[in-house]
Design a protein around this motif. Sequence first.
Motif, PDB file in Angstrom:
ATOM      1  N   UNK A   4     -13.351  -1.879  13.105  1.00 13.30           N
ATOM      2  CA  UNK A   4     -13.109  -3.200  12.519  1.00 13.30           C
ATOM      3  C   UNK A   4     -12.532  -3.086  11.108  1.00 13.30           C
ATOM      4  N   UNK A   5     -13.004  -2.111  10.349  1.00 16.60           N
ATOM      5  CA  UNK A   5     -12.499  -1.914   8.982  1.00 16.60           C
ATOM      6  C   UNK A   5     -11.046  -1.465   9.005  1.00 16.60           C
ATOM      7  N   UNK A   6     -10.720  -0.580   9.967  1.00 17.76           N
ATOM      8  CA  UNK A   6      -9.341  -0.100  10.086  1.00 17.76           C
ATOM      9  C   UNK A   6      -8.406  -1.258  10.432  1.00 17.76           C
ATOM     10  N   UNK A   7      -8.807  -2.098  11.393  1.00 17.84           N
ATOM     11  CA  UNK A   7      -7.987  -3.246  11.773  1.00 17.84           C
ATOM     12  C   UNK A   7      -7.841  -4.234  10.614  1.00 17.84           C
ATOM     13  N   UNK A   8      -8.928  -4.401   9.863  1.00 20.13           N
ATOM     14  CA  UNK A   8      -8.907  -5.315   8.723  1.00 20.13           C
ATOM     15  C   UNK A   8      -7.922  -4.820   7.657  1.00 20.13           C
ATOM     16  N   UNK A   9      -7.949  -3.526   7.389  1.00 17.92           N
ATOM     17  CA  UNK A   9      -7.020  -2.948   6.415  1.00 17.92           C
ATOM     18  C   UNK A   9      -5.575  -3.067   6.896  1.00 17.92           C
ATOM     19  N   UNK A  10      -5.359  -2.796   8.166  1.00 16.40           N
ATOM     20  CA  UNK A  10      -4.002  -2.872   8.718  1.00 16.40           C
ATOM     21  C   UNK A  10      -3.467  -4.302   8.634  1.00 16.40           C
ATOM     22  N   UNK A  11      -4.294  -5.274   8.972  1.00 13.32           N
ATOM     23  CA  UNK A  11      -3.878  -6.676   8.941  1.00 13.32           C
ATOM     24  C   UNK A  11      -3.505  -7.095   7.527  1.00 13.32           C
ATOM     25  N   UNK A  12      -4.313  -6.733   6.551  1.00 14.81           N
ATOM     26  CA  UNK A  12      -4.025  -7.099   5.166  1.00 14.81           C
ATOM     27  C   UNK A  12      -2.792  -6.375   4.636  1.00 14.81           C
ATOM     28  N   UNK A  13      -2.594  -5.139   5.080  1.00 16.62           N
ATOM     29  CA  UNK A  13      -1.404  -4.396   4.653  1.00 16.62           C
ATOM     30  C   UNK A  13      -0.139  -5.041   5.206  1.00 16.62           C
ATOM     31  N   UNK A  14      -0.184  -5.460   6.470  1.00 18.07           N
ATOM     32  CA  UNK A  14       0.977  -6.106   7.075  1.00 18.07           C
ATOM     33  C   UNK A  14       1.260  -7.476   6.452  1.00 18.07           C
ATOM     34  N   UNK A  15       0.204  -8.121   5.962  1.00 18.73           N
ATOM     35  CA  UNK A  15       0.366  -9.421   5.303  1.00 18.73           C
ATOM     36  C   UNK A  15       0.612  -9.278   3.803  1.00 18.73           C
ATOM     37  N   UNK A  16       0.774  -8.041   3.358  1.00 17.48           N
ATOM     38  CA  UNK A  16       1.025  -7.715   1.951  1.00 17.48           C
ATOM     39  C   UNK A  16      -0.089  -8.212   1.034  1.00 17.48           C
ATOM     40  N   UNK A  17      -1.288  -8.219   1.561  1.00 22.17           N
ATOM     41  CA  UNK A  17      -2.457  -8.566   0.752  1.00 22.17           C
ATOM     42  C   UNK A  17      -3.075  -7.266   0.240  1.00 22.17           C
ATOM     43  N   UNK A  35      -6.678   6.462   9.058  1.00 19.77           N
ATOM     44  CA  UNK A  35      -5.311   6.297   9.573  1.00 19.77           C
ATOM     45  C   UNK A  35      -5.237   4.940  10.253  1.00 19.77           C
ATOM     46  N   UNK A  36      -4.492   4.043   9.636  1.00 20.56           N
ATOM     47  CA  UNK A  36      -4.535   2.639  10.058  1.00 20.56           C
ATOM     48  C   UNK A  36      -3.365   2.256  10.964  1.00 20.56           C
ATOM     49  N   UNK A  37      -2.413   3.136  11.203  1.00 20.23           N
ATOM     50  CA  UNK A  37      -1.292   2.835  12.111  1.00 20.23           C
ATOM     51  C   UNK A  37      -1.281   3.830  13.267  1.00 20.23           C
ATOM     52  N   UNK A  38      -0.522   3.507  14.294  1.00 19.00           N
ATOM     53  CA  UNK A  38      -0.442   4.383  15.462  1.00 19.00           C
ATOM     54  C   UNK A  38       0.283   5.694  15.158  1.00 19.00           C
ATOM     55  N   UNK A  39       1.110   5.678  14.134  1.00 19.73           N
ATOM     56  CA  UNK A  39       1.835   6.899  13.757  1.00 19.73           C
ATOM     57  C   UNK A  39       1.051   7.757  12.770  1.00 19.73           C
ATOM     58  N   UNK A  40      -0.227   7.403  12.558  1.00 21.72           N
ATOM     59  CA  UNK A  40      -1.096   8.239  11.740  1.00 21.72           C
ATOM     60  C   UNK A  40      -0.960   8.037  10.243  1.00 21.72           C
ATOM     61  N   UNK A  41      -0.488   6.880   9.815  1.00 15.25           N
ATOM     62  CA  UNK A  41      -0.330   6.617   8.383  1.00 15.25           C
ATOM     63  C   UNK A  41      -1.622   6.082   7.781  1.00 15.25           C
ATOM     64  N   UNK A  42      -1.911   6.535   6.568  1.00 16.68           N
ATOM     65  CA  UNK A  42      -3.035   5.987   5.807  1.00 16.68           C
ATOM     66  C   UNK A  42      -2.545   4.765   5.020  1.00 16.68           C
ATOM     67  N   UNK A  43      -3.476   4.124   4.332  1.00 16.47           N
ATOM     68  CA  UNK A  43      -3.099   2.969   3.508  1.00 16.47           C
ATOM     69  C   UNK A  43      -2.104   3.396   2.424  1.00 16.47           C
ATOM     70  N   UNK A  44      -2.253   4.615   1.927  1.00 13.92           N
ATOM     71  CA  UNK A  44      -1.336   5.119   0.899  1.00 13.92           C
ATOM     72  C   UNK A  44       0.069   5.298   1.474  1.00 13.92           C
ATOM     73  N   UNK A  45       0.171   5.833   2.694  1.00 13.53           N
ATOM     74  CA  UNK A  45       1.477   5.956   3.353  1.00 13.53           C
ATOM     75  C   UNK A  45       2.152   4.588   3.478  1.00 13.53           C
ATOM     76  N   UNK A  46       1.393   3.607   3.947  1.00 13.00           N
ATOM     77  CA  UNK A  46       1.955   2.282   4.198  1.00 13.00           C
ATOM     78  C   UNK A  46       2.387   1.613   2.893  1.00 13.00           C
ATOM     79  N   UNK A  47       1.597   1.791   1.846  1.00  7.47           N
ATOM     80  CA  UNK A  47       1.958   1.209   0.554  1.00  7.47           C
ATOM     81  C   UNK A  47       3.283   1.769   0.052  1.00  7.47           C
ATOM     82  N   UNK A  48       3.485   3.065   0.245  1.00  6.43           N
ATOM     83  CA  UNK A  48       4.748   3.685  -0.179  1.00  6.43           C
ATOM     84  C   UNK A  48       5.892   3.209   0.701  1.00  6.43           C
TER      85      UNK A  48
END
Length: 343
Positions: A4-17, A35-48
């Motif tokens: 649930x935490x992973x999905x919550x982080x992914x949702x907020x990252x996609x919404x730019x929150x 790793x919050x995406x299917x390609x194995x990216x962390x929140x830091x990867x996605x932010x970059x």
Amino acid sequence: MEEDTIKYMFKNAMNENWEEVVRVCKDNPRAQEAKITRSGDTALHVAIYSGREATAIELVNLIAHKDLERILGMKNDQGNIALHLAATVEMAEMCVCMARKVPTLVKSRNNNGETPLFLAVLHGKKKTFISLHSKCPNGDDISLCRRTDGNTILHCAIMGEYFDLALSIIYKHPSLINSHNEKGQSALHLMASHPSFFRSGSPLGIFDFIIYHCTLIDPFEEETLFNDTHSLDSDRDSKCRLPENYITCWDFINLLWKLVAIFVAKCRRESKSAKSDGTEAKKSVHGIGRDVEQPGHDNHGDFHLDPQPSGKNVYMVHHIEGIIFILYTWANDSAPSLYRAAT
């Protein structure tokens, strides 16, 4: 890590929150390595990926010192760590931040055998290349400049037509000039296989010919290496807000504008001279007598000076001024928007 935490982080990252993502990572340190995406990216990867450099630096600063090497060294499915991604999107400050905290990150290779330094050149990121080069443990080590297929950073700079970057590479690593890839090609081979890189292999039209010969090229100077708080190169001093590939056109329009200004000033001086001559002619005619008709006089003998002497010249000057003003205004205001629309 809870799903649930992973999905919550992914949702907020996609919404730019990103404020919420940072809060979660701050409250739960384990979230930093999730790793919050299917390609194995962390929140830091996605932010970059998203171009959020300030957020990425904030996430890095949240990592405990004992966990820095492990978390910053986490790879996605392509084998890229966060430093690889930062090098591809021109986050020079972010690269320095991570390389300063964990110096061994610059040696990390992805699934293609590419280091962050290599990816910076592959994507034409000159500032990032220079900043990372300054953080390499051994600046003369060319092993970081080559990937598994034998291509070096000099090969990539030439194939990508990043010639200013290629000059910097040659200055820092002269030995790469004679390096060959698996096909036996050196950088010189690649240059020779593209005749369009040279003037003799590029037929120019009239307009292109003028631009080519009006372009001023500054002599090459070694760049000052990037420091931790300031960008390494001051951007070109330009009063217009233009992308780099419009600078040549801007220089040409500026040159043309100056030529027109000189021409207009000359015409105005001639106009004043003609007016002065007309005044003298008027006095001369009045001295002879009012009963004699002279060209430029009415039946009463009064002299009338044309308010626009040299009419054809003034007419032409006004039109040239109008054309150049349109070009000047377009280059200063409209070109950036057209460029953004095109890209």
